[in-house]
Design a protein around this motif. Structure first.
Motif, PDB file in Angstrom:
ATOM      1  N   VAL A 100      30.570  55.176  21.380  1.00  0.00           N
ATOM      2  CA  VAL A 100      30.012  54.478  20.214  1.00  0.00           C
ATOM      3  C   VAL A 100      28.597  53.962  20.487  1.00  0.00           C
ATOM      4  N   GLU A 101      28.449  53.276  21.631  1.00  0.00           N
ATOM      5  CA  GLU A 101      27.148  52.661  21.940  1.00  0.00           C
ATOM      6  C   GLU A 101      26.070  53.728  22.137  1.00  0.00           C
ATOM      7  N   THR A 102      26.435  54.837  22.755  1.00  0.00           N
ATOM      8  CA  THR A 102      25.488  55.929  22.954  1.00  0.00           C
ATOM      9  C   THR A 102      24.870  56.317  21.615  1.00  0.00           C
ATOM     10  N   LEU A 103      25.721  56.521  20.616  1.00  0.00           N
ATOM     11  CA  LEU A 103      25.252  56.998  19.317  1.00  0.00           C
ATOM     12  C   LEU A 103      24.504  55.930  18.532  1.00  0.00           C
ATOM     13  N   ALA A 104      24.891  54.676  18.727  1.00  0.00           N
ATOM     14  CA  ALA A 104      24.229  53.600  17.987  1.00  0.00           C
ATOM     15  C   ALA A 104      22.759  53.483  18.381  1.00  0.00           C
ATOM     16  N   ASN A 105      22.360  54.067  19.496  1.00  0.00           N
ATOM     17  CA  ASN A 105      20.955  54.048  19.910  1.00  0.00           C
ATOM     18  C   ASN A 105      20.096  55.071  19.171  1.00  0.00           C
TER      19      ASN A 105
ATOM     20  N   ARG B  91      21.310  47.928  27.332  1.00  0.00           N
ATOM     21  CA  ARG B  91      22.743  48.104  27.480  1.00  0.00           C
ATOM     22  C   ARG B  91      23.444  46.878  26.910  1.00  0.00           C
ATOM     23  N   LEU B  92      24.570  47.103  26.277  1.00  0.00           N
ATOM     24  CA  LEU B  92      25.385  45.966  25.854  1.00  0.00           C
ATOM     25  C   LEU B  92      26.323  45.617  26.999  1.00  0.00           C
ATOM     26  N   PHE B  93      26.029  44.509  27.652  1.00  0.00           N
ATOM     27  CA  PHE B  93      26.898  44.048  28.732  1.00  0.00           C
ATOM     28  C   PHE B  93      28.010  43.192  28.136  1.00  0.00           C
ATOM     29  N   ALA B  94      29.222  43.598  28.367  1.00  0.00           N
ATOM     30  CA  ALA B  94      30.366  42.808  27.924  1.00  0.00           C
ATOM     31  C   ALA B  94      30.764  41.921  29.089  1.00  0.00           C
TER      32      ALA B  94
ATOM     33  N   PHE C 258      26.128  40.810  25.567  1.00  0.00           N
ATOM     34  CA  PHE C 258      24.701  40.508  25.690  1.00  0.00           C
ATOM     35  C   PHE C 258      23.912  41.794  25.810  1.00  0.00           C
ATOM     36  N   GLU C 259      22.809  41.901  25.071  1.00  0.00           N
ATOM     37  CA  GLU C 259      21.963  43.078  25.180  1.00  0.00           C
ATOM     38  C   GLU C 259      20.825  42.793  26.155  1.00  0.00           C
ATOM     39  N   ALA C 260      20.680  43.652  27.153  1.00  0.00           N
ATOM     40  CA  ALA C 260      19.631  43.485  28.152  1.00  0.00           C
ATOM     41  C   ALA C 260      19.158  44.869  28.567  1.00  0.00           C
ATOM     42  N   PRO C 261      17.909  44.980  29.050  1.00  0.00           N
ATOM     43  CA  PRO C 261      17.415  46.302  29.423  1.00  0.00           C
ATOM     44  C   PRO C 261      18.286  46.916  30.510  1.00  0.00           C
ATOM     45  N   MET C 262      18.423  48.218  30.468  1.00  0.00           N
ATOM     46  CA  MET C 262      19.088  48.953  31.538  1.00  0.00           C
ATOM     47  C   MET C 262      18.508  48.508  32.870  1.00  0.00           C
ATOM     48  N   GLY C 263      19.343  48.224  33.820  1.00  0.00           N
ATOM     49  CA  GLY C 263      18.850  47.882  35.146  1.00  0.00           C
ATOM     50  C   GLY C 263      18.760  46.394  35.420  1.00  0.00           C
TER      51      GLY C 263
ATOM     52  N   SER D 139      31.383  51.175  32.229  1.00  0.00           N
ATOM     53  CA  SER D 139      31.363  50.864  30.802  1.00  0.00           C
ATOM     54  C   SER D 139      30.489  49.659  30.481  1.00  0.00           C
ATOM     55  N   GLY D 140      29.806  49.111  31.483  1.00  0.00           N
ATOM     56  CA  GLY D 140      28.959  47.948  31.216  1.00  0.00           C
ATOM     57  C   GLY D 140      29.741  46.649  31.096  1.00  0.00           C
TER      58      GLY D 140
END
Ligand SMILES: Cc1cc2nc3c(=O)[nH]c(=O)nc-3n(C[C@H](O)[C@H](O)[C@H](O)COP(=O)(O)O)c2cc1C
Ligand code: FES
Lengths: 195, 431
Positions: B226-231, B255-258, B269-274, B330-331
């Protein structure tokens, strides 16, 4: 005995008139999602539909679903026993499932399970004598950030639970009708049950 | 293990970039009206005027990596499907979300269903798919699925789904289907079996889902999270180069960190990859809950190898964590404090895999059950020192011997919990 072959003739429906109407409407929608020659693919959806009418999946319902989708009874049984949301024996009018996977565990789900057992006076998997409640332990429900989390009757999430909130939930549910299991004669001869 | 050098990449400590959570501050952020106000459905007409291959090229440029667990490059997956000559082709969405700790796809479906729907339409156009299925976990019926269905109905009414979308000649039908409680159906080939109305036994590969013979109804199929496509809307609107610049090398976007466990704040929380785990904990989650200190981190769902508090400086992208012998998965990040005995935590995690193993492959079916029995014995205070060594040994024997990765996902925590927190295990040994 589970017949390995397709039934020779029509299988009677396990539903009353209201249930049948709801089931038929849902059935048409479920098979319309797939190519015409692939209606078997709708098996999970149709089992959900049958369970939504009866509260659980008696043998008669599985046989009927198999007949409608032209799937041998043994294949229906295979699917119904594989997935944990299908109920192979009646549960309470309100079936409470408490997540005990790692995030909920770290926030006290074991204490909540213990509390549920004391409050309801039954073990996981059993139904209270009045038929109103049953509870069980489940795997992660995707409510981990709001732990401990649980679901009522498969679908209603209750999150950030505490023993006090659990008691309040029970009080509220006492007066609600819950699942429609009274309409079907209880047949306990349904094979393997989920805990 | 503790003192591996930390990677050199400097990163902004808090993300000014909001892609997926753009509208989440609004009340009723899930409505079509609010999505449109924030600029929604502007990418779709733009995408429909592009050549499908050009869309995939942007995704490649954007370094979009699958958010379901494996971090597979999405553009590469779509190119595999595009190369196939067999029609129809399918895009199947994985919304089964079952990995313990993970609850971010549910958040997207509940709070940004239109962003996901728009992204999915663009993805289908890119791989020439005309019928798409969103496979959601069964319990989502009344919450996330209801929101998603409303969004889909609205999209049909607006002409963004159905026949001849926005006059482009592109047709697309979108269907939501539900699972019925089986973690294994998150594995992509088990998911396809389930979608075909069967029990969820993973398929032997090859053929891979992307190839003819391996996908849904044997047709070439891309399975995406889902998250892949939402981008996708953001990639189309702002371009692959921009998307890539948001993350870190080879890991584009946010990435959406759960986050769950013992941090002060938990949630998505949404934060940059890495973003490092230290930054995630301190800048996003307000640190640990009062009176508690960090002991361990589950970095990417319960299948990932555990990290110690000293390792919190590690970056959270797919490649860094792979070199550290764990995974971004899965983050789902679980911060655990000093109150936790890691042997007890592992017993809990392992019980999950023992219950959820589908039973098809012997090393997994028997191995997970055996591990679970031994760990429970240890936690009851009846274990011996050799049991701990045995547990580690069994886990090693399970790896890379099965049809799907569930067994590896069960072995990885076992090995790492013991290697990094041996003291907690030895403390439970009797005598
Ligand atoms: C045991 C197991 C469970 C999985 N569960 C999920 C899941 O719940 N959701 C998901 O998106 N991917 C899950 N995956 C990963 C999928 O197999 C697949 O890699 C993913 O859906 C591909 O989408 P992506 O490339 O967009 O990440 C799981 C994999 C395994 C081995
Ligand atoms: S761990 Fe309980 S909902 Fe995920």
């Amino acid at each position: 005995m589970i017949p390995l072959t397709r039934p020779a003739g029509p299988v009677p429906s396990p539903f009353n008139a209201d249930q049948q109407a709801r089931f038929d409407a849902g059935f048409a929608k479920a098979i319309a999602k797939y190519p015409a020659d692939k209606k078997r693919a709708a098996l999970l959806a149709v089992l959900h539909l049958a369970q939504e009418q009866l509260g659980w999946l008696p043998e008669a319902a599985m046989a009927y679903v198999g007949f409608l989708l032209d799937v041998p009874a043994v294949r229906v049984r295979e699917v119904a026993t594989f997935y944990t949301m299908y109920r192979l024996k009646p549960v309470g009018c309100h079936h409470l499932e408490i997540c005990n996977s790692v995030s909920c565990w770290s926030k006290g789900s074991e204490a909540l399970l213990k509390h549920a057992k004391e409050k309801l006076g039954v073990h996981a998997g059993e139904v209270t004598p009045d038929g109103k409640f049953s509870f069980g332990e489940v795997a992660c429900l995707a409510g981990c950030g709001y732990a401990p989390s649980m679901v009522v009757n498969n679908y209603a999430y209750a999150e950030d639970m505490t023993p006090e909130k659990f008691d309040a939930l029970i009080e509220k549910l006492k007066n609600e009708p819950g699942q429609n299991i009274a309409d079907f004669p209880k047949n306990h001869d349904t094979g393997r049950a989920h805990g | 293990m503790a003192n591996l050098p930390t990677p050199p990449m400097p990163l902004p400590q808090t993300s000014p970039v909001k892609i997926l959570t753009r509208d989440w501050h609004l009340p009723e952020c899930w409505t079509l009206e609010n999505y449109l106000k924030g600029g929604g459905y502007q990418a779709l007409p733009k995408a429909l005027k592009m050549a499908p291959q050009a869309i995939v090229d942007e995704v490649v440029k954007g370094n979009l990596r699958g958010r379901g667990g494996a971090g597979f490059p999405t553009g590469m997956k779509w190119n595999f499907v595009r190369k196939e000559t067999s029609f129809p082709k399918y895009l199947v969405v994985n919304a089964d979300e079952g990995e313990p700790g993970t609850f971010k796809d549910r958040a997207i479906l509940e709070w940004a269903p239109h962003m996901f729907v728009e992204g999915l339409i663009i993805g289908c156009f890119a791989i020439d798919c005309h019928v798409t299925y969103v496979y959601c976990r069964g319990e989502f019926r009344d919450g996330p699925v209801a929101r998603l269905q409303t969004a889909i109905d609205e999209a049909y009414a607006k002409g963004w789904l159905g026949k001849n979308i926005l006059g482009s000649g592109f047709d697309l039908e979108m269907h939501v289907v539900r699972g019925a409680g089986a973690y294994i159906c998150g594995e992509e080939t088990a998911l396809l079996e389930s979608l075909e109305g069967k029990k969820g036994y993973p398929r032997l590969k090859p053929p891979f889902p992307a190839n003819a013979g391996g996908g849904l109804f044997k047709q070439p199929t891309a399975v995406n999270n889902v998250e892949t496509l939402a981008n996708m809307p953001a990639i189309i609107e702002k371009g692959g180069d921009w998307f890539s610049s948001v993350g870190c090398p080879k890991n584009g976007g946010t990435r959406l960190f759960a986050v769950s466990g013992h941090s002060k704040k938990t949630g998505v929380f949404e934060a940059p990859m890495g973003t490092t785990f230290t930054a995630l904990l301190n800048d996003y989650c307000g640190g640990m809950r009062d009176g508690s200190t960090l002991k361990a981190i589950i970095p990417g769902g319960s299948s990932s190898a555990i990290m110690t508090a000293e390792e919190a400086e590690w970056m959270s992208d797919f490649d860094t964590l792979k070199t550290k012998k764990t995974m971004a998965g899965s983050g789902a990040v679980v911060f655990l404090d000093q109150s936790v005995n890691m042997a007890h935590a592992l017993a809990n995690v392992t019980r999950f895999y023992a219950t959820e193993s589908c039973g098809q492959c012997t090393p997994c079916r028997e191995g997970t059950a055996w591990l679970s029995r031994l760990l429970d014995k240890l936690c009851r205070g009846e274990g011996e020192k050799k049991d701990v060594d045995n547990i580690h040994q069994i886990a090693r024997q399970m790896e890379q011997k099965t049809i799907c990765a569930l067994a590896d996902g069960a072995a990885m925590p076992v090995k790492s919990y013991i290697e990094k927190f041996r003291g907690d295990f030895d403390a439970l040994v009797k005598g």
